[in-house]
Design an enzyme around this catalytic site. Structure first.
Site, PDB file in Angstrom:
ATOM      1  N   TYR A  23      37.865 -34.064 -48.769  1.00  0.00           N
ATOM      2  CA  TYR A  23      37.003 -33.076 -49.415  1.00  0.00           C
ATOM      3  C   TYR A  23      36.918 -31.768 -48.622  1.00  0.00           C
ATOM      4  O   TYR A  23      36.283 -30.815 -49.087  1.00  0.00           O
ATOM      5  CB  TYR A  23      35.577 -33.630 -49.558  1.00  0.00           C
ATOM      6  CG  TYR A  23      35.452 -34.843 -50.442  1.00  0.00           C
ATOM      7  CD1 TYR A  23      35.418 -34.715 -51.827  1.00  0.00           C
ATOM      8  CD2 TYR A  23      35.344 -36.121 -49.891  1.00  0.00           C
ATOM      9  CE1 TYR A  23      35.284 -35.827 -52.645  1.00  0.00           C
ATOM     10  CE2 TYR A  23      35.214 -37.242 -50.704  1.00  0.00           C
ATOM     11  CZ  TYR A  23      35.186 -37.091 -52.082  1.00  0.00           C
ATOM     12  OH  TYR A  23      35.055 -38.195 -52.882  1.00  0.00           O
ATOM     13  N   HIS A  28      33.337 -27.283 -53.346  1.00  0.00           N
ATOM     14  CA  HIS A  28      32.020 -27.909 -53.198  1.00  0.00           C
ATOM     15  C   HIS A  28      31.604 -28.028 -51.731  1.00  0.00           C
ATOM     16  O   HIS A  28      30.440 -28.312 -51.438  1.00  0.00           O
ATOM     17  CB  HIS A  28      32.066 -29.309 -53.833  1.00  0.00           C
ATOM     18  CG  HIS A  28      30.873 -29.662 -54.660  1.00  0.00           C
ATOM     19  ND1 HIS A  28      29.965 -28.738 -55.149  1.00  0.00           N
ATOM     20  CD2 HIS A  28      30.427 -30.870 -55.103  1.00  0.00           C
ATOM     21  CE1 HIS A  28      29.026 -29.365 -55.846  1.00  0.00           C
ATOM     22  NE2 HIS A  28      29.273 -30.644 -55.827  1.00  0.00           N
ATOM     23  N   TYR A  79      27.195 -37.996 -49.167  1.00  0.00           N
ATOM     24  CA  TYR A  79      27.759 -37.442 -50.391  1.00  0.00           C
ATOM     25  C   TYR A  79      26.725 -36.546 -51.064  1.00  0.00           C
ATOM     26  O   TYR A  79      25.506 -36.723 -50.933  1.00  0.00           O
ATOM     27  CB  TYR A  79      28.311 -38.504 -51.347  1.00  0.00           C
ATOM     28  CG  TYR A  79      29.565 -39.157 -50.797  1.00  0.00           C
ATOM     29  CD1 TYR A  79      30.790 -38.508 -50.873  1.00  0.00           C
ATOM     30  CD2 TYR A  79      29.500 -40.383 -50.153  1.00  0.00           C
ATOM     31  CE1 TYR A  79      31.943 -39.087 -50.335  1.00  0.00           C
ATOM     32  CE2 TYR A  79      30.637 -40.969 -49.605  1.00  0.00           C
ATOM     33  CZ  TYR A  79      31.853 -40.313 -49.704  1.00  0.00           C
ATOM     34  OH  TYR A  79      32.979 -40.869 -49.159  1.00  0.00           O
ATOM     35  N   ASN A  81      25.433 -35.851 -54.019  1.00  0.00           N
ATOM     36  CA  ASN A  81      24.350 -36.182 -54.946  1.00  0.00           C
ATOM     37  C   ASN A  81      23.237 -37.004 -54.307  1.00  0.00           C
ATOM     38  O   ASN A  81      22.251 -37.323 -54.964  1.00  0.00           O
ATOM     39  CB  ASN A  81      24.904 -36.912 -56.187  1.00  0.00           C
ATOM     40  CG  ASN A  81      25.571 -38.221 -55.846  1.00  0.00           C
ATOM     41  OD1 ASN A  81      25.948 -38.462 -54.712  1.00  0.00           O
ATOM     42  ND2 ASN A  81      25.720 -39.081 -56.835  1.00  0.00           N
ATOM     43  N   ASP A 106      27.609 -24.015 -52.675  1.00  0.00           N
ATOM     44  CA  ASP A 106      28.449 -23.339 -53.653  1.00  0.00           C
ATOM     45  C   ASP A 106      27.637 -23.059 -54.918  1.00  0.00           C
ATOM     46  O   ASP A 106      26.738 -23.804 -55.262  1.00  0.00           O
ATOM     47  CB  ASP A 106      29.671 -24.190 -53.985  1.00  0.00           C
ATOM     48  CG  ASP A 106      29.293 -25.581 -54.492  1.00  0.00           C
ATOM     49  OD1 ASP A 106      28.604 -26.321 -53.755  1.00  0.00           O
ATOM     50  OD2 ASP A 106      29.659 -25.926 -55.629  1.00  0.00           O
ATOM     51  N   ASN A 127      24.212 -30.840 -57.899  1.00  0.00           N
ATOM     52  CA  ASN A 127      23.707 -32.171 -57.559  1.00  0.00           C
ATOM     53  C   ASN A 127      23.067 -32.241 -56.171  1.00  0.00           C
ATOM     54  O   ASN A 127      22.130 -33.016 -55.956  1.00  0.00           O
ATOM     55  CB  ASN A 127      24.826 -33.209 -57.670  1.00  0.00           C
ATOM     56  CG  ASN A 127      25.174 -33.509 -59.113  1.00  0.00           C
ATOM     57  OD1 ASN A 127      24.343 -33.393 -59.999  1.00  0.00           O
ATOM     58  ND2 ASN A 127      26.421 -33.877 -59.355  1.00  0.00           N
TER      59      ASN A 127
END
Length: 200
Positions: A23, A28, A79, A81, A106, A127
């Site tokens: 990632y 994000h 993560y 969320n 972002d 999220n």
């Protein structure tokens, strides 16, 4: 006006993103990129934060003297969320007023590289913000880093989890550096001064 509720209290600067090398360069994850740059400026590396599911750096931001502020930089490792849990745990552990929490994230509804700083507000479908607001209310600062909208019919989830395009990467370092400057200005000099200097 600086909204800091307790002038001597520390600040918690949270770069939002997803953990793991897969990632790392996603749109994000720009919050992680800004947090990494701020840590580098402080001359420190991230370390695991005890029981909190996050990595942290402790240090100071701002010039020596009355504008110097004690800060905790954080990257939640839960993560995106689920960011609210680790952030709230760090806020409570370090005794940070919610008004001294800064989320760097972002933002789809702002053009690429454009910054917007604000206090409070909605989550706009993000999220990470949604999780933070659910956990501790909305009265924290946001440094919103524009990534623009997805092209054509691309789904938002696909867009934010893709790496920055090659054309975007040419300016990415500059924009991340400017976002880090904006965070430092916000913490050291207050929201109005930072908005005046960096909201474009």
């Amino acid at each position: 006006m600086d909204v800091t509720s307790e002038p001597g209290a520390p600040w918690l600067i949270v770069g939002l993103g997803n953990p793991g090398p897969g990632y790392a360069m996603n749109r994000h994850n720009v919050g992680f990129m800004v947090a990494d740059l701020l840590a580098g400026r402080m001359g420190a590396g991230f370390k695991r934060a005890g029981k909190a599911q996050a990595q942290v750096v402790e240090g100071r931001i701002g010039p020596p003297g009355p504008l110097s502020r004690r800060v905790v930089l954080a990257k939640p490792m839960s993560y995106m969320n689920l960011s609210g849990g680790p952030v709230t745990a760090l806020r409570d552990f370090y005794k940070v007023p919610t008004a001294n929490v800064v989320a760097v994230h972002d933002e789809l509804d702002i053009d690429y590289g454009v910054l917007r700083l604000k206090l409070g507000g909605g989550d706009n479908g993000h999220n990470g913000l949604k999780s933070m607001t659910k956990a501790m209310g909305a009265d924290y600062h946001r440094v919103r880093f524009g990534i623009g909208r997805p092209p054509g019919r691309m789904q938002v989830a696909d867009f934010v989890l893709k790496d920055f395009a090659s054309a975007e990467r040419k300016e990415l370092d500059y924009f991340v550096d400017r976002a880090a400057d904006a965070v430092e200005c916000l913490v050291a000099e207050g929201l109005e001064r930072a908005q005046s200097a960096y909201n474009s």
